[in-house]
Design a protein around this motif. Structure first.
Motif: not given
Lengths: 429, 293
Positions: A262, A265-266, A269, A275, B123, B126-127, B129, B148
């Motif tokens: 990730l 930014a992710q 989120q 989570k 994106y 991504s696991p 989102v 991942d």
């Protein structure tokens, strides 16, 4: 025959153009700034001055309100903000190499020495505004006793947390490493991931280890200079536990699974979606939680890497050093601007407008964010140090090590410290 | 054509030559020089250090990683992308309904901005989102859904090559289609008269006559993949833990991030030599397979 004459001509043309291009960059700019003798009544003298455009390069926006107020006070000056949000170092480096027309430039702390050595920055040691700033901030803009600038904003390295989760589980904000482990264990037992951190933006993974810097500096304020000069080594016993905290959290499974890919930014989120309960980051991420963010109440506390009985040292980051460029065509106006932003009133305006804390003493607005007051209180009630930048070769070596740990590759931590030292040695003079 | 008047000739040549030497030849030559120095990137002073940079490159563990990833990218991308694009080119060269529309759709990713594609795919992978895990989940493939892709050293480089293939398949398909349209229909007709079936026609006629297009495509994608930078930089930045570093990302890192442009330049010189060698050998080998119509 004709052919060889032609190629000789072409060769000549080529070499001339090469020489011309080489000379272009080599020219030394001769109109370097006059120092001092400028303080007398600037606005009166301004009346008969030609209009001046002052260029300010920065990676974050400059407060528009501050610019407006400055232009009001000095009507003959127009400020031209130039925000370079991405690849800032590289862009600035290119401009410096080509001696582009620049006046005021933000510098990262670890760029200072290099550019000072090359005569790029204006010496502002004699300016009166130095006294308005936090001592540690002025230090950051000082190289070998001379002050070339001062960092303006500061941020704290914190752990953002989901207050809802803490309340539901009856948890208190941890102030020691043992308490943090205890809190994490309880969160994990409730079925939620205690932490989330990304791996793609490697810088964003560093806080559970570079959070140690504050403690190192608290024991020896010159520790990073000593590391840079070789007087101390990363392999010394005092740094042995550098990767320890991160490694322990990973071993205990406290990080959200599958989060190494990730980007930051992710990660934000994912944290906002609830989570994971905690997210280590600099307080600049407060921007991610504006007033209309209602999913849960967010809080933040300084990262407690201290064992019980040791002081909790808060790491502050302050890296946007305002510097003047030595070949600026308007050295006087550069100094006027530097003096202007050092005033507490200007600083408060900036702080409110950019929603961040400012290194001018008494210049931080208490209301820039809903948790600003609480955060400022917890920062001020503890010891704090300004987080230094590492020398240039360090980050490309250090960040992938964090990724190795996060990937559960279980690297030998002592060996990592040896590699840190090897990278450090590349930057020895 | 004979040059009648040298002055006129030079006059026409001068502007382009001047720009070329200033912005191409000059930097190339000075780059060659800086590769042998410890240049720090700001001042014009640099110390000659002979072959030290090159020696250090060869002993740098990241050099091996970059070499390995370059090899993976070149082989995987070329094999898969070209098999698919030849198949698509042959398929979409038929007179079918909606064939123009389909060609456009397949070509479309090639005109998208690489950075945008990189972000979208990071994106998608991504696991948390992403689309891909949801897709696998809906198929009941939970093991695949929990990977991942960009966050694991063993899958990241393949995940990236998939994106490159996705982006450029349409591009090579277009070149193959141009090649196909250059094959005379007479040959197929006479083959039909001789009783050749579709498979024989493909392997005995289409493929051999397509070799010039294969050469062009292979050289283009070998060069493209050897100097790969954008996809990797956007999707993984060479990580996790340096597992997807290639020459492009390393050169960038040394030249701009760690103030070792001399070292970065040395690496760039090596890369150029490597690309030249590989390209020349590809052209040599494939050139031998070319047949005249």
């Amino acid at each position: 025959m004709k052919h060889s004459r032609l190629s000789a001509l072409l060769l000549l043309l080529l070499s001339v153009s090469l020489i011309v291009s080489a000379c272009g960059g080599g020219n030394k700019n001769t109109d370097s700034p006059a120092t001092g003798s400028s303080d007398a009544a600037p606005s009166k003298a301004a009346a008969d001055k030609e209009t001046v455009t002052l260029k300010i390069s920065s990676w974050n926006p400059i407060s528009q309100k501050v610019i407006e107020k400055f232009e009001e006070q000095y009507p003959y000056i127009t400020v031209e903000p130039d925000q370079i949000a991405d690849q800032y170092r590289e862009v600035i480096r290119t401009r410096i190499i080509s001696k582009a027309d620049m006046d005021i430039v933000w510098m990262f702390p670890n760029q200072m020495r290099e550019y000072v050595d090359q005569g790029v920055l204006m010496d502002m040691s004699g300016e009166a505004w130095k006294g308005n700033y936090l001592e540690s901030a002025v230090q950051l803009g000082t190289v070998e006793g001379k002050t070339y600038g001062v960092p303006y904003n500061y941020y704290a390295v914190v752990i953002f947390y989901n207050r809802g989760v803490f309340n539901d589980l009856g948890l208190n904000v941890p102030t020691t490493w043992e308490e943090l482990l205890d809190v994490s264990e309880k969160i994990k037992a409730s079925g939620l991931a205690p932490f989330v951190t990304g791996g793609k933006d490697a810088w964003a993974t560093q806080f559970m280890s570079s959070g140690n810097f504050g403690a190192y500096q608290n024991k020896d304020p010159l520790v990073f200079e000593k590391l840079a000069s070789g007087e101390k080594k990363w392999t010394d016993p005092e740094f042995a536990d550098f990767f320890g905290p991160l490694s322990e959290l990973v071993d205990k499974g406290y990080f959200l699974e599958n989060s190494v890919g990730l980007g930051n930014a992710q990660v934000v989120q994912v944290f906002k979606e609830g989570k994971a309960a905690m997210y280590p980051m600099g307080s600049w991420a407060l921007d991610e939680f504006p007033a209309d963010f209602k999913e849960f109440e967010v809080g933040a506390f300084p990262i407690p890497l201290n064992k019980a009985g040791e002081p909790l040292v808060v790491n502050l980051i302050s890296d946007n050093i305002f510097t003047g460029i030595s070949w600026s065509k308007h050295p006087e106006e550069v100094k006027l601007f530097m003096d202007f932003i050092a005033q507490p009133d200007t600083a408060k305006l900036w702080s409110e407008d950019t929603k961040s804390a400012v290194t001018v003493v008494g210049g931080t607005s208490p209301t820039y964010h809903s948790i600003a007051e609480e955060l400022t209180k917890s920062i001020e009630s503890n010891v704090s140090t300004i987080f230094p930048s590492l020398t240039p070769s360090m980050e490309p070596a250090y960040f992938p090590m964090l990724q190795q740990i996060l990937l559960k590759q279980k690297p030998d931590l002592a060996k990592l410290m040896e590699e840190m030292q090897k990278a450090q040695e590349k930057d020895y003079k | 054509m004979r040059i009648l008047n040298l002055k006129t000739f030079l006059l026409f040549l001068a502007p382009a030559l001047l720009l070329y030497s200033l912005f191409y030849a000059g930097p190339i030559i000075s780059g060659l020089y800086y590769g042998f120095t410890d240049w720090k990137g700001i001042s014009f002073s640099a110390n000659w250090i002979g072959l030290d940079n090159f020696k250090n490159v060869f002993s740098d563990p990241l050099f091996a990683t970059a070499l390995r990833n370059m090899f993976i990218l070149a082989v995987v991308v070329i094999a898969v992308q070209h098999a698919i694009s030849i198949f698509l080119a042959v398929l979409l060269d038929q007179k079918l309904r909606g064939v123009v529309w389909m060609r456009a759709v397949i070509f479309y990713p090639a005109i998208l901005n690489t950075v945008v594609i990189g972000y979208i795919w990071s994106y998608m992978y991504s696991p948390f989102v992403g689309f891909l895990p949801k897709f696998f989940e809906s198929l009941g493939l939970d093991t695949l859904a929990n990977i991942d892709w960009l966050g694991r050293p063993d899958t990241a480089i393949y995940a990236i090559s998939f994106v490159i293939i996705w982006q450029y398949t349409g591009y090579s398909m277009m070149i193959y289609m141009a090649g196909l349209q250059g094959i005379s229909s007479d040959i197929y007709e006479s083959a039909s008269i001789d009783g050749a079936n579709a498979r024989q026609k493909f392997f005995k006629i289409t493929l051999p006559l397509l070799v010039p297009a294969i050469t062009v495509n292979t050289v283009l994608s070998v060069i493209g993949n050897m100097k790969q930078f954008e996809h990797i930089w956007v999707m993984t930045q060479g990580g996790p833990a340096n597992s997807t570093q290639v020459f492009g990302t390393l050169i960038y890192q040394f030249a701009f991030k760690t103030s070792q442009p001399g070292y970065g330049t040395a690496m760039a010189i090596l890369l150029s030599i490597l690309i030249m060698l590989v390209t020349v050998s590809i052209i040599r080998v494939l050139g031998r397979w070319e047949v005249k119509q």
